[in-house]
Design a protein around this motif. Structure first.
Motif, PDB file in Angstrom:
ATOM      1  N   PHE A 203     118.807  -2.224  43.326  1.00 53.81           N
ATOM      2  CA  PHE A 203     117.074  -2.248  43.448  1.00 53.81           C
ATOM      3  C   PHE A 203     116.586  -1.680  41.887  1.00 53.81           C
ATOM      4  O   PHE A 203     116.828  -0.518  41.611  1.00 53.81           O
ATOM      5  N   HIS A 204     115.962  -2.528  41.222  1.00 56.07           N
ATOM      6  CA  HIS A 204     115.589  -2.088  39.991  1.00 56.07           C
ATOM      7  C   HIS A 204     114.338  -2.668  39.336  1.00 56.07           C
ATOM      8  O   HIS A 204     114.016  -3.693  39.935  1.00 56.07           O
ATOM      9  N   VAL A 205     113.551  -1.914  38.599  1.00 52.76           N
ATOM     10  CA  VAL A 205     112.140  -2.302  38.169  1.00 52.76           C
ATOM     11  C   VAL A 205     112.365  -3.464  37.175  1.00 52.76           C
ATOM     12  O   VAL A 205     113.227  -3.331  36.185  1.00 52.76           O
ATOM     13  N   MET A 206     111.469  -4.339  37.219  1.00 57.51           N
ATOM     14  CA  MET A 206     111.578  -5.532  36.354  1.00 57.51           C
ATOM     15  C   MET A 206     110.018  -5.291  35.468  1.00 57.51           C
ATOM     16  O   MET A 206     109.062  -5.031  36.286  1.00 57.51           O
ATOM     17  N   ASP A 207     110.015  -5.900  34.218  1.00 56.52           N
ATOM     18  CA  ASP A 207     108.697  -6.017  33.717  1.00 56.52           C
ATOM     19  C   ASP A 207     108.008  -7.425  33.912  1.00 56.52           C
ATOM     20  O   ASP A 207     108.915  -8.281  34.349  1.00 56.52           O
ATOM     21  N   SER A 208     106.787  -7.329  34.126  1.00 59.05           N
ATOM     22  CA  SER A 208     106.353  -8.840  34.326  1.00 59.05           C
ATOM     23  C   SER A 208     104.914  -9.165  33.596  1.00 59.05           C
ATOM     24  O   SER A 208     104.318  -8.080  33.199  1.00 59.05           O
ATOM     25  N   ILE A 209     104.837 -10.120  33.239  1.00 59.89           N
ATOM     26  CA  ILE A 209     103.460 -10.750  32.661  1.00 59.89           C
ATOM     27  C   ILE A 209     102.555 -11.108  33.679  1.00 59.89           C
ATOM     28  O   ILE A 209     101.313 -10.872  33.385  1.00 59.89           O
ATOM     29  N   GLU A 210     103.140 -11.581  34.706  1.00 57.88           N
ATOM     30  CA  GLU A 210     102.259 -12.054  35.723  1.00 57.88           C
ATOM     31  C   GLU A 210     101.246 -10.860  36.258  1.00 57.88           C
ATOM     32  O   GLU A 210     101.904  -9.753  36.411  1.00 57.88           O
ATOM     33  N   SER A 211     100.270 -11.067  36.795  1.00 54.52           N
ATOM     34  CA  SER A 211      99.200  -9.799  37.373  1.00 54.52           C
ATOM     35  C   SER A 211      99.805  -9.576  38.716  1.00 54.52           C
ATOM     36  O   SER A 211      99.892 -10.659  39.500  1.00 54.52           O
ATOM     37  N   PRO A 212      99.976  -8.456  39.076  1.00 52.84           N
ATOM     38  CA  PRO A 212     100.492  -8.055  40.399  1.00 52.84           C
ATOM     39  C   PRO A 212      99.288  -8.086  41.523  1.00 52.84           C
ATOM     40  O   PRO A 212      98.220  -8.222  41.384  1.00 52.84           O
ATOM     41  N   PRO A 213      99.834  -8.228  42.556  1.00 54.34           N
ATOM     42  CA  PRO A 213      98.668  -8.197  43.925  1.00 54.34           C
ATOM     43  C   PRO A 213      98.031  -6.989  43.852  1.00 54.34           C
ATOM     44  O   PRO A 213      98.362  -6.091  43.509  1.00 54.34           O
ATOM     45  N   THR A 214      97.007  -7.044  44.456  1.00 54.37           N
ATOM     46  CA  THR A 214      95.955  -5.894  44.729  1.00 54.37           C
ATOM     47  C   THR A 214      96.256  -5.349  46.121  1.00 54.37           C
ATOM     48  O   THR A 214      96.148  -5.858  46.992  1.00 54.37           O
ATOM     49  N   TYR A 215      96.222  -3.843  46.151  1.00 53.15           N
ATOM     50  CA  TYR A 215      96.529  -3.301  47.259  1.00 53.15           C
ATOM     51  C   TYR A 215      95.776  -2.145  47.319  1.00 53.15           C
ATOM     52  O   TYR A 215      95.984  -1.038  46.513  1.00 53.15           O
ATOM     53  N   PHE A 216      95.168  -2.000  48.393  1.00 48.78           N
ATOM     54  CA  PHE A 216      94.353  -0.656  48.562  1.00 48.78           C
ATOM     55  C   PHE A 216      94.691  -0.019  50.043  1.00 48.78           C
ATOM     56  O   PHE A 216      94.997  -0.665  50.962  1.00 48.78           O
ATOM     57  N   ARG A 217      95.020   1.145  49.896  1.00 51.45           N
ATOM     58  CA  ARG A 217      95.751   1.933  51.150  1.00 51.45           C
ATOM     59  C   ARG A 217      94.193   2.352  51.845  1.00 51.45           C
ATOM     60  O   ARG A 217      93.628   3.197  51.500  1.00 51.45           O
ATOM     61  N   THR A 218      94.030   1.510  52.854  1.00 46.60           N
ATOM     62  CA  THR A 218      92.552   1.895  53.750  1.00 46.60           C
ATOM     63  C   THR A 218      92.889   2.511  55.111  1.00 46.60           C
ATOM     64  O   THR A 218      93.987   2.227  55.611  1.00 46.60           O
ATOM     65  N   ASN A 219      92.080   3.384  55.748  1.00 47.57           N
ATOM     66  CA  ASN A 219      92.393   3.854  57.022  1.00 47.57           C
ATOM     67  C   ASN A 219      91.376   2.906  58.001  1.00 47.57           C
ATOM     68  O   ASN A 219      90.691   2.244  57.392  1.00 47.57           O
ATOM     69  N   HIS A 220      91.136   3.256  59.072  1.00 48.09           N
ATOM     70  CA  HIS A 220      90.466   2.370  59.964  1.00 48.09           C
ATOM     71  C   HIS A 220      88.840   2.634  59.859  1.00 48.09           C
ATOM     72  O   HIS A 220      88.225   1.913  60.426  1.00 48.09           O
ATOM     73  N   PHE A 221      88.527   3.696  59.042  1.00 48.29           N
ATOM     74  CA  PHE A 221      86.993   3.803  58.586  1.00 48.29           C
ATOM     75  C   PHE A 221      86.851   2.895  57.386  1.00 48.29           C
ATOM     76  O   PHE A 221      85.840   2.009  57.404  1.00 48.29           O
ATOM     77  N   THR A 222      87.807   2.727  56.281  1.00 51.61           N
ATOM     78  CA  THR A 222      87.283   2.156  55.234  1.00 51.61           C
ATOM     79  C   THR A 222      87.699   0.618  55.251  1.00 51.61           C
ATOM     80  O   THR A 222      87.324  -0.109  54.363  1.00 51.61           O
ATOM     81  N   SER A 223      88.574   0.191  56.014  1.00 50.29           N
ATOM     82  CA  SER A 223      89.185  -1.150  56.016  1.00 50.29           C
ATOM     83  C   SER A 223      88.031  -2.026  56.523  1.00 50.29           C
ATOM     84  O   SER A 223      88.034  -3.066  55.858  1.00 50.29           O
TER      85      SER A 223
END
Lengths: 820, 98
Positions: free
Chosen positions: A374-394
């Motif tokens: 398992f290793h990290v790669m660089d990328s040009i592509e834009s990553p997906p967006t991830y927000f860690r929400t709880n059930h109040f903010t979701s």
């Protein structure tokens, strides 16, 4: 400014940092590793086999097997449902079965079930036939007996009808002959056929028979008292028992054919009464035998179905998981050596250790020699967006996502939406009585969270339940705004002290012509209760609410532009700061910020200046003397300065940026044109379809310039239109208040005038219904929608680009949510 | 007689001015006092959330932002309505039916 950079990052403000990882699994541990990663649910695999059709992929046979198994499981579910059994979940955890074993078991069960169903159908058919036979025997017996006993009566009748009815003359004479000879009727050539036919077809059946035999027949019918189960349509149909008396072999053949066409079943009924009774007894006993057999068969099938049903959910989950795992494995590529599977995926940086630990566990559990890499790669592509929400903010995040998913790491409007959305809703809904009703509803939903969360709700209830925390905040702010507007179902109260207005003198003569006078200090919290019901209420409230809308609008738009500053600062885009943020701030605040300032000064000084006049003539004749519209010293000079600044700001935001971008592009890619040859040599041994290859873009100056022009024009024109758009806060608040007043005064008070209890109750009921449906439901939805629009358009178009894509990890819990 | 009425008039005028000054002062004092109350409530709310729901620096910052936004919104709403009523240009004119 460095202080801002040193602040810790805010939780929901920007997307979690994502990284592109490359995973290499040895083949024997691949399945288990993917399964553990699915349980973890933090990695989104990229499809490396995009161009291949589903049939060209590696694991297509396994996927087909899974599809076949899920088809069998659906068949079982249908059968259980048809049999009317409730699917239950087995309480005991049974040992996990592997996929091949499950496949075999499912095939066995299916075979068994199909056999049982076929047998059951055959039995049911013979049961039906016997039942029909029994009914025919009873009824046909009645026909034949009737014909014999009423011999005398019919003879005279026949004599009478003989010459009047030529059609039936043949039939009549034959019957006459039959009656006169007491022997069996077959000797005289009159035969009969008895059978049973559907009630709906009976009339056409009779007509057809009549035509075919040219009237030489007698048709007796009577409805069957029980309904019969039709095996093809599986419903109970009404049938009619008939007996056809005819003569001649031709007629018999024709009648039999017609019976076949109409689906009428014919049964041989013996004429002799004794024989008939014998056969009836036989049939009855066979019927009871068949019934017991049928019941036993049904019980056996129900038992089989129940045993299947108890494990059905578990099996379905298992099959779904396996199919998902194979779908994911299909996204991976085989290595050159064909011993490893290579995959790429996005995951949050914070999840790195968890993923590595899951991979280690998989290697250990499948006792493989080689570990997963398992290793990290660089990328040009834009990553997906991830927000860690709880059930109040979701719920709020979903509201924002409905317009557009945030670009990777841009500012998330949901942070402010959590407060400003319920607040703007409340500005339009302000009534603390209605707010209390909403609060009760929201608390009810939250109290029953666990119970409602586990059951399947209708689509409307599901939306309402999902937004329960939004409704809670909406109700709390509504109560606050209701207290400020001083409206409790449109009735004002003197909660915060006495009113600031009183009559000018003791006689109160002038109160209806000139009005009251303000004698004391201002009413400390909210709108003075003296305003309600007065003639000048609407002019005062309209002025107040319109100015309030402008103030809120200018504030929220400034917040939006400030967020664009923070975005530009985060991405290190100083160009945007200098040539977009600054002129935008200047333009908006020179015009509408100045208007807000004038509003506040007018309120503080109590001047009678006409603000419309001031604003319009600021543009039309800026150098003219203000006269009686002067609010403060130096106003004229200030207006000229502000106007000039606004005028300068427009070309400032329009022209410099495209030219500077062009210059920067030329600087950056100047030396690149010689380097392309070198790059293409090395690209042979890179993996195809990777996100790493850099792109050298063309710089299309006209496109960039037009884009900037559109952006600037949108902002300039939008400044006026968006500010005016905030006036909907005034409009909806007025509508709500007026509706509330009408229902209170014209329904409740009108009904209360009468002393009659019934009239009062009716009035109260109408008031309650009108409040609940029109004010609480329709107005809530309306205010919700408009507050949403204000956020989506007026607030977000100042800074939000919203062109990202959402992080959808490979997760088993997400599978459980989508039903097939 | 005339001079007594005139001096009374001047005396009453002075009281009137004093009263209206007091009213004006009372208006502004009321504004400042209530603004201070809002500020204090906001600070107390942020402290309470910091104590009760302490979940790490980034989450704390989020909570602080929410509380500040809510306080500012509520204060603005109250302040606008208060300012609009401080020096009104129109007064309530009662309806004929009341």
């Amino acid at each position: 400014m460095e202080y801002i950079d040193n602040l810790p990052s805010m939780d929901l403000m920007r997307s979690e940092k994502m990284m592109l990882a490359q995973l290499i699994f040895p083949v024997e541990s691949a399945h288990r590793a993917v399964s553990y990663l699915g349980q973890l649910g933090l990695l989104q695999f990229r499809d490396l086999n995009d161009e291949k059709s589903p049939y060209q992929r590696t694991f297509v046979s396994q996927v087909k097997r899974c599809a076949e198994m899920s088809r069998k499981l659906r068949f079982f579910k249908d059968q259980i449902h048809k049999a009317g059994l409730m699917p239950s979940s087995s309480p005991a955890l049974q040992p996990d079965i592997d996929l091949e074993g499950l496949e075999v078991r499912l095939a066995d069960h299916e075979h068994e079930l199909i056999e049982m169903n076929a047998n059951g159908e055959k039995l049911q058919q013979s049961y039906n036939e016997l039942l029909e036979f029994k009914m025919i025997l009873q009824k046909a017996g009645d026909f034949l007996v009737t014909n014999g006993s009423h011999k005398g009566v019919q003879e005279t009748e026949l004599d009478e009808h003989k010459y009047t009815n030529n059609d039936h003359s043949d039939t009549v004479s034959l019957l006459e002959q039959a009656e006169m000879q007491p022997g069996p009727s077959y000797q005289s050539g009159v035969k009969f056929i008895s059978g049973i036919v559907c009630k709906s077809k009976c009339l056409s059946f009779e007509r057809m028979l009549f035509r075919a035999t040219r009237g030489n027949m007698l048709f007796n019918q009577s409805p069957a008292k029980d309904q019969i189960l039709d095996p093809s349509s599986n419903e109970m149909v009404e049938k009619t028992i008939f007996t056809v008396f005819f003569s001649g072999e031709q007629a018999r053949k024709k009648i039999l054919k017609i019976c076949e066409t109409f689906g009428a079943n014919c049964y041989p009924v013996p004429e002799d009464t004794i024989k008939r009774m014998q056969i009836t007894k036989e049939v009855a006993s066979r019927l009871s035998e068949l019934e017991t057999t049928l019941q036993a068969g049904l019980r056996h099938r129900d038992m089989a179905l129940t045993s299947i049903g108890s494990q059905l959910t578990k099996w379905m989950n298992m099959v779904k998981r396996e199919k998902a795992i194979y779908d994911t494995l299909n996204m991976l590529n085989f290595d050159v050596t064909k011993k490893c599977l290579v995959g790429e995926g996005w995951c949050p940086i914070s999840a790195k250790t968890m993923i590595q630990e899951a991979l280690q566990r998989a290697t250990f559990d499948s006792s493989s020699q080689v570990g997963a890499i398992f290793h990290v790669m660089d990328s040009i592509e834009s990553p997906p967006t991830y927000f860690r929400t709880n059930h109040f903010t979701s719920a709020y995040q979903e509201i924002v996502d409905a317009y557009g998913i945030a670009k990777y790491q841009e500012a998330n409007p949901a942070v402010y939406t959590i407060v400003t959305f319920p607040f703007l809703f409340a500005v339009m809904f302000g009534d603390w009585g209605h707010g209390i009703c909403l609060l009760l509803g929201a608390l009810l939903l939250i109290a029953r969270e666990k119970r409602l969360g586990s059951q399947k709700l209708g689509s409307f209830m599901e939306m309402l339940f999902g937004g329960r925390y939004v409704v809670l905040l909406m109700s709390l702010f509504s109560i606050y705004c209701g207290l400020v507007y001083n409206e409790f179902f449109s009735v004002p109260f003197h909660i915060f002290g006495s009113s600031a207005y009183k009559c000018r003198d003791a006689t109160c003569n002038d109160s209806r012509s000139v009005g009251l006078i303000k004698y004391g200090s201002t009413y400390p919290f909210g709108v003075d209760p003296s305003w309600r019901g007065s003639r000048s209420e609407l002019p005062f409230l309209n002025s107040l609410k319109m100015k309030m809308s402008i103030l809120f609008g200018v504030t929220q738009m400034n917040l939006g532009i400030a967020l664009s500053y923070f975005n530009a600062r985060f991405f290190g885009n100083s160009l945007d700061i200098k040539y977009q943020f600054v002129p935008q701030m200047i333009f908006l605040n020179c015009l509408f910020g100045y208007l807000s300032l004038l509003i506040i000064i007018k309120w503080c000084t109590g001047s009678q200046a006409d603000l419309y006049h001031v604003m319009i003539y600021m543009f039309l004749s800026p150098f003219e003397d203000l006269g009686e519209n002067k609010l403060f010293w130096g106003q004229g000079t200030l207006q000229v300065i502000l106007l000039l600044s606004a005028v300068i700001a427009v070309p400032w935001m329009l022209f410099p940026k495209p030219f500077i971008l062009k210059r920067l592009h030329n600087e950056r890619f100047q030396g690149q044109s010689y380097g392309i040859l070198g790059v293409s040599e090395m690209s042979n041994d890179e993996e195809p379809d990777s996100a790493r290859r850099p792109h050298i873009e063309d710089f299309n100056f006209s496109e960039v310039f037009v884009h900037q022009m559109i952006h600037s024009i949108e902002f300039v024109l939008g400044a006026v239109s968006n500010t005016a758009s905030y006036l909907r806060l005034w409009a909806l608040s007025l509508a709500h208040s007026e509706l509330s007043t009408v229902f209170y005064e014209k329904v409740l008070l009108l009904a209360w005038v009468y002393d009659n209890l019934a009239v009062r109750l009716v009035g109260l009921a109408i008031f309650a219904f009108a409040t609940a449906f029109i004010l609480l439901m329709m107005e809530t939805l309306s205010a919700f929608l408009h507050a949403l629009r204000l956020h989506w358009v007026e607030f977000q178009n100042k800074f939000y680009s919203g062109d990202g894509y959402k992080f959808r990890p490979f997760s088993f819990s997400a599978l459980a949510d989508d039903d097939d | 007689m005339n001079s007594m009425i005139k001096s009374e008039q001047i005396y009453l005028d002075r009281i009137d001015r004093q009263l209206s000054f007091n009213v004006r002062e009372a208006n502004e004092m009321g504004f400042l006092v209530t603004t201070l109350i809002f500020l204090v409530v906001g600070v107390i709310a942020s402290l309470v959330t910091r104590i009760c729901f302490n979940q790490g620096p980034s989450t704390n910052l989020l909570h602080l932002t929410l509380i500040i936004t809510a306080t500012v919104c509520c204060w603005m709403m109250w302040a606008i309505v208060y300012l609009a009523q401080m020096k009104p240009l129109i007064v309530p004119i009662l309806n004929d039916t009341e």
